[in-house]
Design an enzyme around this catalytic site. Structure first.
Site, mmCIF file in Angstrom:
data_model
loop_
_atom_site.group_PDB
_atom_site.id
_atom_site.type_symbol
_atom_site.label_atom_id
_atom_site.label_comp_id
_atom_site.label_asym_id
_atom_site.label_seq_id
_atom_site.Cartn_x
_atom_site.Cartn_y
_atom_site.Cartn_z
ATOM 1 N N GLY A 305 -0.397 2.413 3.767
ATOM 2 C CA GLY A 305 -1.617 2.369 4.158
ATOM 3 C C GLY A 305 -2.670 2.628 3.128
ATOM 4 C CB SER A 306 -6.335 3.314 3.598
ATOM 5 O OG SER A 306 -6.741 2.438 4.523
ATOM 6 C CB THR A 307 -2.356 6.757 0.515
ATOM 7 O OG1 THR A 307 -1.238 6.142 0.830
ATOM 8 C CG2 THR A 307 -2.547 7.794 1.462
ATOM 9 C CG PHE A 308 -0.569 1.745 -1.853
ATOM 10 C CD1 PHE A 308 0.279 2.556 -1.701
ATOM 11 C CD2 PHE A 308 -0.231 0.553 -2.627
ATOM 12 C CE1 PHE A 308 1.586 2.503 -2.478
ATOM 13 C CE2 PHE A 308 1.193 0.372 -2.926
ATOM 14 C CZ PHE A 308 2.032 1.369 -3.053
ATOM 15 C CE LYS A 309 -8.206 0.541 1.812
ATOM 16 N NZ LYS A 309 -9.123 0.725 3.366
#
Length: 584
Positions: A305-309
């Site tokens: 999820g958004s931790t990849f941002k």
């Protein structure tokens, strides 16, 4: 002359006559006589020589077999192991401070010699009074067999041994063995692993120890019952207990399918603590459901999820295509290849780079990755170790997954954490590289100094990029979704990630995989904490219930609040960051 005297005279005459006529008088007859005598003498000698050779051959064969039996390895059967292997020691396992994690204890195993059993039925009945879980039919079949040895029960307690001895059953005996004992039970089960009934490592660091040569030494009979040098791990048992407690509570409190966490030293790559729930008790691994054997931290892959941002921002900043002062229009959804990209917390306006990170804007992140390009994105994720298998001592490490062909839609969804599945451990390792100055250091479960870490470290991004990422994590930790883990005094920088789970090939609208990356103290980071919560049914309502801020975030908060003092991290309060005395 008496009859007896007459008989004596006749015998003497006959003997004299025979003696006189025993040698032939003519030369021809004498030669025949002499040849016969020599032939008989030669046959007698040949028989003696043949007898000697026969005995010599037999004794040579016996001697050769004795030598062969003496130097050959004992046969290993399914029923019994050689005594030296039964009593062979494994090294103790201790944590970084010397606290005992695993050790050997002496025990005994019960066996039977069926050929000495008087009444198999009576013996089986008596044994069942001490060992009620013995299977009656199987036990009777073993006791009544024609064999000379049968295992009945391995690794008895001293009390069971004394009770069986009191039964006085002939043909029943005990063999000494060693049993692996884990004082902490399930506290570090997925890291330590466990051993089989013959004290051989099956998974975890126990298997790693065997793979380093212990199993080979045991196979050739070069192990002994002498104590071995302990194996010291990088784990801190105090922190490990805190982490395990936090993830187990999360599974219960949030009604989750699973949860996990890792605490990583960002300068050495040492795993200070790692736990995955459900777990198992290595003292009795078979008692746990198969679900508890899965180490989700290193042997499970998930879309983060958004931790990849965080990685997308690092990639773009490191490439020089953007700076923290740039802004992107996130006012309208994006339409690409029949897919619509929208924001979960849409602001409907132009967002700066820090705001894109703060509000976790999918639209803004998609526009940023589009500037960098697919090839550069794939190269960067490979460079920080997110597309390759993590190299570490733990045997249970899974390979991450990625699309076979990277198209534009894949690139965009991967930028915000959908389309690539990684293990939580390798995600934490990559995150550490973003905040430690740009050095990727493979994780280790063994002690490692900073000097040793520098020898294996790879520089994967600029130091200025690392500084920018620390700023973004700090910004989000104080003003964004990371506030849930902003433990007072420790300045935690963080990023949340909420990913819809794939069910039957489609993204579910009700099931989430929530992840959370935190680094502290963020002005000069020492540790990274990576947590996840899989399919929670509830969460902290104040932070959004089942999303990351309401589930994975609180796990990180609890770990940091309790573990930071044990790690020697000094809390800071006040305007000048000095400690304050607080009256309660």
């Amino acid at each position: 002359m008496s009859f007896l005297s007459r008989i004596m005279v006749l015998k003497s005459k006959a003997h004299f006559s025979a003696g006189a006529n025993s040698r032939p008088t003519d030369p021809y007859s004498a030669a025949i006589f002499e040849g016969t005598r020599k032939r008989k003498s030669g046959q007698a000698k040949s028989r003696v020589v043949l007898l000697i050779l026969s005995f010599t051959t037999v004794y040579c064969i016996i001697g050769a077999r004795l030598v062969e039996y003496g130097v050959a390895m004992p046969d290993t059967t399914s029923s019994i192991l050689p005594p030296d292997r039964l009593m062979a020691s494994r090294p103790d396992i201790v944590d970084r401070n010397g606290a005992l994690l695993a050790t050997d204890i002496r025990t005994v195993s019960l066996f039977a010699e069926p050929n000495k059993i008087v009444d198999a039925d009576d013996a089986a009945e008596k044994l069942s009074t001490v060992l009620p879980d013995l299977e009656p039919k199987s036990t009777y079949r073993k006791l009544s067999s024609k064999s000379h040895f049968q295992w009945l029960r391995r690794q008895l307690t001293p009390k069971q041994q004394s009770q069986i001895l009191a039964l006085g059953i002939p043909g029943i005996g005990f063999r000494p063995e060693k049993r692996r004992f884990y004082p902490g039970g399930p506290t570090a089960s997925h890291v330590l692993g466990y051993v089989n009934i013959d004290n051989r490592g099956v998974v975890g660091m126990e298997k790693y120890i065997d793979d380093q040569g212990l199993a080979d030494l045991a196979a050739v009979g070069m192990t002994s019952n002498q104590p071995l040098e302990p194996v010291r791990l990088s784990l801190d048992l105090r922190v490990q207990a805190i982490v395990r407690d936090a993830v187990v509570n999360a599974v219960t409190n949030f009604q989750a399918k699973g949860a996990g966490a890792v605490v990583l030293d960002i300068h050495t790559g040492e795993v200070i603590a790692m736990a995955s729930a459900p777990d198992f008790d290595p003292n009795n691994p078979n008692a746990s459901a198969a679900e508890g054997w899965l180490n989700r931290m290193s042997n499970g892959t998930f879309e983060m999820g958004s931790t990849f941002k965080t990685f997308t921002m690092a990639m773009a900043l490191d490439s020089g295509k953007i700076t923290l002062h740039d802004a992107f229009d996130a006012s309208a959804p994006l339409h690409i290849g029949g897919f619509t990209i929208h924001d979960f917390h849409g602001q409907g306006r132009v967002l700066t780079v820090p705001e894109i990170f703060q509000y976790s804007s999918n639209i803004g992140t998609a526009k940023i990755v589009d500037l960098v390009g697919i090839d550069a994105q794939k190269d960067f994720l490979t460079r920080v170790g997110l597309l390759t298998k993590t190299q570490t001592e733990l045997p249970e490490v899974k390979m991450p997954s990625q699309p076979h062909v990277w198209k534009k839609i894949n690139s965009i969804t991967i930028s915000f954490g959908h389309g690539v599945s990684t293990t939580p451990l390798q995600t934490a390792v990559a995150a550490a590289a973003l905040v430690n100055g740009g050095k990727l250091i493979e994780p280790t479960f063994l002690p490692r100094t900073r000097e040793q870490a520098d020898e294996v470290a790879k520089v994967v991004l600029k130091k200025s990029t690392s500084d920018d990422i620390r700023y973004l994590l700090d910004f989000n930790g104080s003003k964004g979704s990371g506030r849930v883990a902003r433990v007072p005094g420790f300045d935690v920088g963080s990023k949340t990630g909420t990913a819809d789970k794939v069910v039957n090939g489609r993204y579910s609208k009700t099931l989430n995989f929530n992840s959370f990356i935190a680094a502290f103290p963020i002005d000069n980071p020492e540790y990274v904490v990576m947590t996840f919560c899989d399919e929670p049914k509830s969460g902290e309502a104040k932070y959004g219930n089942t999303i990351s801020a309401g589930t994975a975030g609180p796990i990180a908060r609890d770990i940091i609040a309790r573990a930071a003092p044990n790690l020697g991290v000094q809390p800071k309060f006040g305007q000048d960051s000095s400690a304050l005395l607080v009256s309660y």
